[in-house]
Design a protein around this motif. Structure first.
Motif, PDB file in Angstrom:
ATOM      1  N   LYS B  43      15.462  66.546  -9.287  1.00 54.70           N
ATOM      2  CA  LYS B  43      14.513  65.956 -10.236  1.00 54.70           C
ATOM      3  C   LYS B  43      15.145  64.810 -11.034  1.00 54.70           C
ATOM      4  O   LYS B  43      14.592  63.715 -11.121  1.00 54.70           O
ATOM      5  CB  LYS B  43      13.986  67.031 -11.215  1.00 54.70           C
ATOM      6  CG  LYS B  43      13.312  68.214 -10.545  1.00 54.70           C
ATOM      7  CD  LYS B  43      12.745  69.188 -11.562  1.00 54.70           C
ATOM      8  CE  LYS B  43      13.781  69.873 -12.441  1.00 54.70           C
ATOM      9  NZ  LYS B  43      14.726  70.745 -11.711  1.00 54.70           N
ATOM     10  N   THR B  44      16.317  65.101 -11.604  1.00 56.92           N
ATOM     11  CA  THR B  44      16.983  64.083 -12.425  1.00 56.92           C
ATOM     12  C   THR B  44      17.379  62.883 -11.575  1.00 56.92           C
ATOM     13  O   THR B  44      17.213  61.729 -11.988  1.00 56.92           O
ATOM     14  CB  THR B  44      18.211  64.695 -13.125  1.00 56.92           C
ATOM     15  OG1 THR B  44      17.762  65.756 -13.963  1.00 56.92           O
ATOM     16  CG2 THR B  44      18.937  63.674 -13.969  1.00 56.92           C
ATOM     17  N   THR B  45      17.866  63.154 -10.371  1.00 56.03           N
ATOM     18  CA  THR B  45      18.245  62.065  -9.473  1.00 56.03           C
ATOM     19  C   THR B  45      17.041  61.158  -9.207  1.00 56.03           C
ATOM     20  O   THR B  45      17.154  59.933  -9.234  1.00 56.03           O
ATOM     21  CB  THR B  45      18.793  62.640  -8.149  1.00 56.03           C
ATOM     22  OG1 THR B  45      19.855  63.535  -8.454  1.00 56.03           O
ATOM     23  CG2 THR B  45      19.294  61.551  -7.239  1.00 56.03           C
ATOM     24  N   LEU B 156       9.931  61.582 -18.511  1.00 58.03           N
ATOM     25  CA  LEU B 156      10.434  62.684 -19.323  1.00 58.03           C
ATOM     26  C   LEU B 156      11.122  63.685 -18.407  1.00 58.03           C
ATOM     27  O   LEU B 156      10.493  64.263 -17.525  1.00 58.03           O
ATOM     28  CB  LEU B 156       9.273  63.363 -20.048  1.00 58.03           C
ATOM     29  CG  LEU B 156       8.416  62.449 -20.932  1.00 58.03           C
ATOM     30  CD1 LEU B 156       7.009  62.971 -21.030  1.00 58.03           C
ATOM     31  CD2 LEU B 156       9.030  62.310 -22.297  1.00 58.03           C
ATOM     32  N   ASP B 157      12.431  63.857 -18.602  1.00 57.23           N
ATOM     33  CA  ASP B 157      13.185  64.783 -17.757  1.00 57.23           C
ATOM     34  C   ASP B 157      13.374  66.092 -18.516  1.00 57.23           C
ATOM     35  O   ASP B 157      14.200  66.167 -19.421  1.00 57.23           O
ATOM     36  CB  ASP B 157      14.531  64.149 -17.386  1.00 57.23           C
ATOM     37  CG  ASP B 157      15.223  64.909 -16.253  1.00 57.23           C
ATOM     38  OD1 ASP B 157      14.625  65.871 -15.735  1.00 57.23           O
ATOM     39  OD2 ASP B 157      16.361  64.540 -15.905  1.00 57.23           O
ATOM     40  N   GLU B 158      12.612  67.091 -18.150  1.00 59.58           N
ATOM     41  CA  GLU B 158      12.634  68.397 -18.807  1.00 59.58           C
ATOM     42  C   GLU B 158      12.646  68.275 -20.335  1.00 59.58           C
ATOM     43  O   GLU B 158      13.583  68.737 -20.993  1.00 59.58           O
ATOM     44  CB  GLU B 158      13.841  69.209 -18.318  1.00 59.58           C
ATOM     45  CG  GLU B 158      13.870  69.267 -16.799  1.00 59.58           C
ATOM     46  CD  GLU B 158      14.700  70.415 -16.263  1.00 59.58           C
ATOM     47  OE1 GLU B 158      14.835  71.433 -16.966  1.00 59.58           O
ATOM     48  OE2 GLU B 158      15.185  70.296 -15.124  1.00 59.58           O
ATOM     49  N   PRO B 159      11.594  67.692 -20.883  1.00 63.43           N
ATOM     50  CA  PRO B 159      11.602  67.380 -22.319  1.00 63.43           C
ATOM     51  C   PRO B 159      11.595  68.606 -23.224  1.00 63.43           C
ATOM     52  O   PRO B 159      11.965  68.517 -24.379  1.00 63.43           O
ATOM     53  CB  PRO B 159      10.327  66.562 -22.516  1.00 63.43           C
ATOM     54  CG  PRO B 159       9.426  66.984 -21.406  1.00 63.43           C
ATOM     55  CD  PRO B 159      10.329  67.275 -20.250  1.00 63.43           C
TER      56      PRO B 159
HETATM   57 MG   LIG Z   1      17.901  67.738 -14.103  1.00 57.98          MG
END
Ligand SMILES: [Mg+2]
Ligand SMILES: Nc1ncnc2c1ncn2[C@@H]1O[C@H](COP(=O)(O)OP(=O)(O)O)[C@@H](O)[C@H]1O
Lengths: 234, 283
Positions: B43-45, B156-159
């Motif tokens: 996800k972050t990538t 938004l990355d796992e906000p």
């Molecule tokens: Mg992540």
């Protein structure tokens, strides 16, 4: 280059600097050293050691204030991840660096003026010596940015900066080691920026300035390479 | 159709490890798009590639009509907002000083600071130093920072992953309001309730591969058995298939007044994720 962005970063870093006890301590090192030399009776008059002493103070200021300020600012921005926020904003790397350099430049200037008022500054009042100071400021500035970007943490940055600062900032001290005139160490130290600046006062040649300029270019390249590695996570 | 994000055949390799493999999807203008996957699924990538913090090894990535070579431009940067693990504030400075900095960097009017502080419900902490704020408050300031320049697209990355339900709900309300005002939102999460509540469409990411992509409602319908789950007053639980021959049985239950509750089978996104990937969304 964007003046509004540069001034925003300048303002932020100035406020941050004023609340950072460690950073506030650094300028006092050169000022105290100047007071110590002054107490020893050096400076003020036509002392034969005056030029040597001035460049010891200049070296200490540029390394302990200019470089350390930049190293700490950059390394802290990296460690705390705030640098990423700046890089993702429309501010360019040049804007970021310029804003920070103005803070560092201002602090360096104040420190240098106070220290040199104590110890004496007459030998510096000529175009070549001034140019030398400006070039050396740029050298130590970029060296600091590069080390700050290169290091993974503030602790690592301080560790890397120590030997580098001693090497470049405290070069004149090598005279105190009592090494022979022909020793290799003395010869190598002789081409270092501060020694070239001392050399300026013994000659009418512009060569020392050229050598210092080469150091500036080398530091700029080092900074650029370190910056390239910071932009993305690849 | 107006797409804000277009990704085609995206692949990302780190050394010998493939983090993203052949990922293709579009995000439509104005939608809230959720990327769901367990920790380590990529996800972050994906977000980093879409924001220019990283570059794809292969594939075409187009965001806001710009291809990935333009992600370094200030035009691109001024149109997106990001809140991720890599977002941070200046701890020694106040809330207001932090936001003022970004206001100026993004060339937004300074009065936006107070507007956005009100939006995230932080106007009382205006002059508080960041280091004195709680985690939830910091996250709200980070959200304010990500939104201060009114970006067209927000990542938004796992906000809400580190927040308690109260703080998370507050952020959800803020995001819904933002979306109603026309902002496209790309959010990653491993929280299925969050995805169900917020997202117009969700995609499942598993080991760097995309496995499903649809609206939460459509997915829940697709993976439903369509059976009726009946609970009677005598405490029995019946599962009755949705077939014409079962109509009599249900009619009888109703006539006898036995039904306490009747529901169609409606799996949660978490259950669907498990079914599709064989993996729990949260381990
Ligand atoms: Mg992540
Ligand atoms: N910079 C990197 N170098 C090497 N591997 C990485 C890097 N970033 C991520 N990975 C790997 O890629 C995979 C996906 O990571 P990530 O995108 O962070 O997943 P998520 O955000 O879904 O938890 C993981 O296996 C992770 O170890």
């Amino acid at each position: 280059m964007n003046v509004q962005r540069i001034s925003a970063i300048f303002e932020k870093d100035m406020k941050d600097f004023m609340r950072n006890i460690t950073m506030l301590m650094m300028p006092s090192i050169s000022i105290i050293l100047a007071l110590v030399y002054n107490g020893m009776g050096i400076g003020g008059g036509e002392d034969e050691y005056l030029i040597f002493t001035i460049y010891v103070i200049v070296g200490v200021t540029f390394s302990a204030v200019t470089s350390v300020c930049m190293v700490t600012m950059m390394a802290e921005e990296k460690e705390k991840k705030t640098l990423r926020g700046l890089m993702l904003s429309p501010a360019s790397f040049v804007d970021i660096i310029t804003g920070k350099s103005l803070v560092t430049g201002l602090i360096t200037f104040i420190t240098l003026v106070i220290s040199l008022l104590i110890i004496g500054f007459e030998p510096l009042l000529n175009v070549r010596a001034m140019l030398g100071l400006i070039l050396m400021f740029l050298f130590f500035l970029m060296l600091g940015i590069g080390i700050g970007l290169f290091a993974k943490s503030v602790a690592a940055a301080s560790a890397y900066s120590m030997p580098v600062m001693f090497l470049f900032g405290f070069t004149p001290m090598i005279e105190l080691f009592g090494l022979g005139e022909d020793s290799i160490a003395i010869h190598i130290a002789g081409v270092f920026p501060i020694m070239q600046a001392v050399e300026l006062h013994d000659t009418n040649s512009w060569l020392p300035l050229g050598i210092i300029a080469i150091w500036v270019i080398a530091a700029a390249l080092f900074t650029y390479i370190c910056f390239k590695k910071t932009r993305t996570d690849d | 159709m107006d797409n804000t994000i277009e990704v085609k055949g995206m692949r990302k390799v780190f050394g010998r490890k493939t983090a993203i493999e052949q990922v293709t999807f579009n995000v439509e203008k104005g939608e809230i798009f959720g990327l769901l996957g367990p920790s380590g699924s990529g996800k972050t990538t994906t977000i980093k590639i879409l924001t220019g913090e990283s570059t794809q090894t292969d594939g075409d990535v187009n965001v806001l009509g710009m291809d990935s070579t333009r992600f370094g431009s200030s035009d691109f940067k001024s149109k997106i907002g990001i809140l991720s693990d890599n977002s941070a504030l200046y701890e020694r400075l106040t809330v207001h000083d932090n936001l003022k900095l970004f206001c100026k960097l993004y060339n937004a009017p300074l009065k936006e600071v107070d507007v956005i502080l009100k939006e995230v419900n932080m106007e009382d902490e205006r002059t508080t130093t960041i280091s004195k704020l709680s985690k939830g408050m910091k996250q709200r300031v980070l959200l304010a920072k990500a939104l201060i320049h009114k970006p067209k697209l927000v990542f938004l990355d796992e906000p809400t992953s580190a927040l308690d339900p109260g703080n998370a709900a507050q952020i959800h309300r803020g995001l819904q309001k933002l979306n109603e005002a026309g902002t496209t939102i790309f959010i990653t999460t491993h929280n299925m309730e969050e995805a169900t509540e917020l997202c117009d469409r969700v995609a499942f990411l598993n080991n760097g591969r995309l496995q499903e992509l649809d609206s939460p409602g459509a997915l829940r319908y697709k993976y439903s058995t369509h059976a009726f789950h009946v609970e009677t007053f005598s405490g029995k639980r019946l599962v009755i298939d949705n077939e014409p021959e079962n109509a009599g049985q249900i009619k009888e239950l109703i006539e006898n007044g036995e039904i306490k509750a009747i529901n169609t089978d409606n799996p949660t996104l978490g259950q669907i994720f498990l079914k599709v990937t064989g993996k729990e969304l949260v381990s």
